[in-house]
Enzyme design. Structure first.
Site, PDB file in Angstrom:
ATOM      1  N   HIS A 109       0.750  -1.172   0.194  1.00 34.80           N
ATOM      2  CA  HIS A 109      -0.011   0.243   0.055  1.00 34.80           C
ATOM      3  C   HIS A 109       0.949   1.168   0.018  1.00 34.80           C
ATOM      4  O   HIS A 109       1.854   1.417   0.670  1.00 34.80           O
ATOM      5  CB  HIS A 109      -0.994   0.054   1.369  1.00 34.80           C
ATOM      6  CG  HIS A 109      -0.357  -0.257   2.727  1.00 34.80           C
ATOM      7  ND1 HIS A 109       0.146  -1.558   2.920  1.00 34.80           N
ATOM      8  CD2 HIS A 109       0.024   0.678   3.682  1.00 34.80           C
ATOM      9  CE1 HIS A 109       0.891  -1.156   4.235  1.00 34.80           C
ATOM     10  NE2 HIS A 109       0.588  -0.099   4.538  1.00 34.80           N
TER      11      HIS A 109
ATOM     12  N   CYS B  68       9.415  19.056  14.507  1.00 35.91           N
ATOM     13  CA  CYS B  68       8.459  19.391  13.750  1.00 35.91           C
ATOM     14  C   CYS B  68       9.017  19.364  12.099  1.00 35.91           C
ATOM     15  O   CYS B  68       9.962  19.770  11.819  1.00 35.91           O
ATOM     16  CB  CYS B  68       7.995  20.964  14.154  1.00 35.91           C
ATOM     17  SG  CYS B  68       6.936  21.633  12.778  1.00 35.91           S
TER      18      CYS B  68
ATOM     19  N   HIS C 294       1.544  21.591  19.071  1.00 38.99           N
ATOM     20  CA  HIS C 294       2.542  22.753  17.769  1.00 38.99           C
ATOM     21  C   HIS C 294       2.129  22.146  16.460  1.00 38.99           C
ATOM     22  O   HIS C 294       2.024  23.167  15.370  1.00 38.99           O
ATOM     23  CB  HIS C 294       3.880  22.291  17.887  1.00 38.99           C
ATOM     24  CG  HIS C 294       4.755  22.900  17.044  1.00 38.99           C
ATOM     25  ND1 HIS C 294       5.131  24.354  17.375  1.00 38.99           N
ATOM     26  CD2 HIS C 294       5.518  22.594  15.894  1.00 38.99           C
ATOM     27  CE1 HIS C 294       6.080  24.752  16.016  1.00 38.99           C
ATOM     28  NE2 HIS C 294       6.244  23.698  15.293  1.00 38.99           N
TER      29      HIS C 294
ATOM     30  N   GLU D 247       0.977  24.890  13.427  1.00 39.69           N
ATOM     31  CA  GLU D 247       1.801  25.012  12.231  1.00 39.69           C
ATOM     32  C   GLU D 247       0.829  24.733  10.903  1.00 39.69           C
ATOM     33  O   GLU D 247       0.728  25.338   9.822  1.00 39.69           O
ATOM     34  CB  GLU D 247       2.730  23.896  11.831  1.00 39.69           C
ATOM     35  CG  GLU D 247       4.039  24.160  12.660  1.00 39.69           C
ATOM     36  CD  GLU D 247       5.096  25.161  12.063  1.00 39.69           C
ATOM     37  OE1 GLU D 247       4.433  25.780  11.323  1.00 39.69           O
ATOM     38  OE2 GLU D 247       6.066  25.516  12.790  1.00 39.69           O
TER      39      GLU D 247
END
Length: 232
Positions: free
Chosen positions: A147, A200, A217, A221
């Site tokens: 997949h 991040c 966070h 963002e």
């Protein structure tokens, strides 16, 4: 951090796939391994409402436990290739890779962009979305049927429940579909990634192992990106 903890984090990722993939799995499939739960989409795509496209060659399905605002799975229906490891597919079966890419960039691109707009915002252009979608395989898939993940970059979702989920999509463990064969990782060599600090994907800020802080966070963002993208 100890190797024991690394292995625990990796086990969290692999075990998380035990969540049911379909709402009503037919009786004949209920006793099979959870790792085979994607098989129902390949064999009977017309039976499932989260399938958004299928033909004789592929099935495109919404992930029942998305790890981003939009998270789709593209699967081959070729019985000879569906159980081949994705790294082997990338290395030895380039014709299938090219076929999947042609679906993503061609026949299915409109459906993918429409799905992304439905999940994020109708005000987003194809250009904005094109730069906000990634496509790739897991180097160590938790499901038996091949997949390909097609997903937005945000990783904002209630189904993103732990550090292992996040790392599996934001580190080299996530092998992008356009990765050159010379840069492919070796199978089984990436488990150490799961002990690394959380970072991040967009700004690079680090959060140690504080997953809750990272999730908050990521929402910030995403909100910032969306505001800027719809204002263009």
């Amino acid at each position: 951090m100890s190797v024991h903890k690394t292995n625990d984090a990796f086990k969290v990722l692999m075990n998380s796939a035990k969540e049911p993939i379909v709402e009503d799995i037919p009786k004949k499939y209920r006793k099979q391994s959870f790792r085979d739960n994607l098989k129902v989409y390949i064999e009977s795509p017309e039976s499932y409402k989260n399938v958004i496209y299928y033909d004789d060659d592929v099935v495109l399905v919404r992930d029942m436990f998305p790890k981003s605002k939009m998270h789709l799975l593209l699967m081959t229906r070729d019985p000879h290739l569906t159980h081949v490891h994705p790294l082997e597919i990338m290395m030895k079966h380039r014709s299938l890779v090219e076929k999947l890419v042609s679906y993503v960039q061609g026949d299915l691109s409109g459906l993918i962009f429409d799905e992304a707009r439905n999940c994020l915002s109708q005000q987003l252009t194809n250009e904005a979305l094109c730069n906000y979608i990634k496509v790739g395989f897991h180097a160590g898939p938790s499901m038996n049927n091949l997949h390909l993940h097609i997903m937005t970059l945000d990783h904002v979702s209630p189904s993103l429940k732990n550090s292992a989920h996040y790392i599996s999509f934001t580190s080299p463990f996530f092998v992008k579909i356009d990765t050159p064969t010379s840069n492919l990782p070796t199978r089984g060599t990436l488990t150490s990634l799961f002990q690394e600090d959380l970072k991040c994907w967009r700004c690079g800020e680090t959060f140690g192992r504080h997953f809750t802080k990272l999730k908050a966070h990521l929402q910030e963002e995403y909100d910032d990106w969306l505001d800027k993208s719809v204002s263009m």
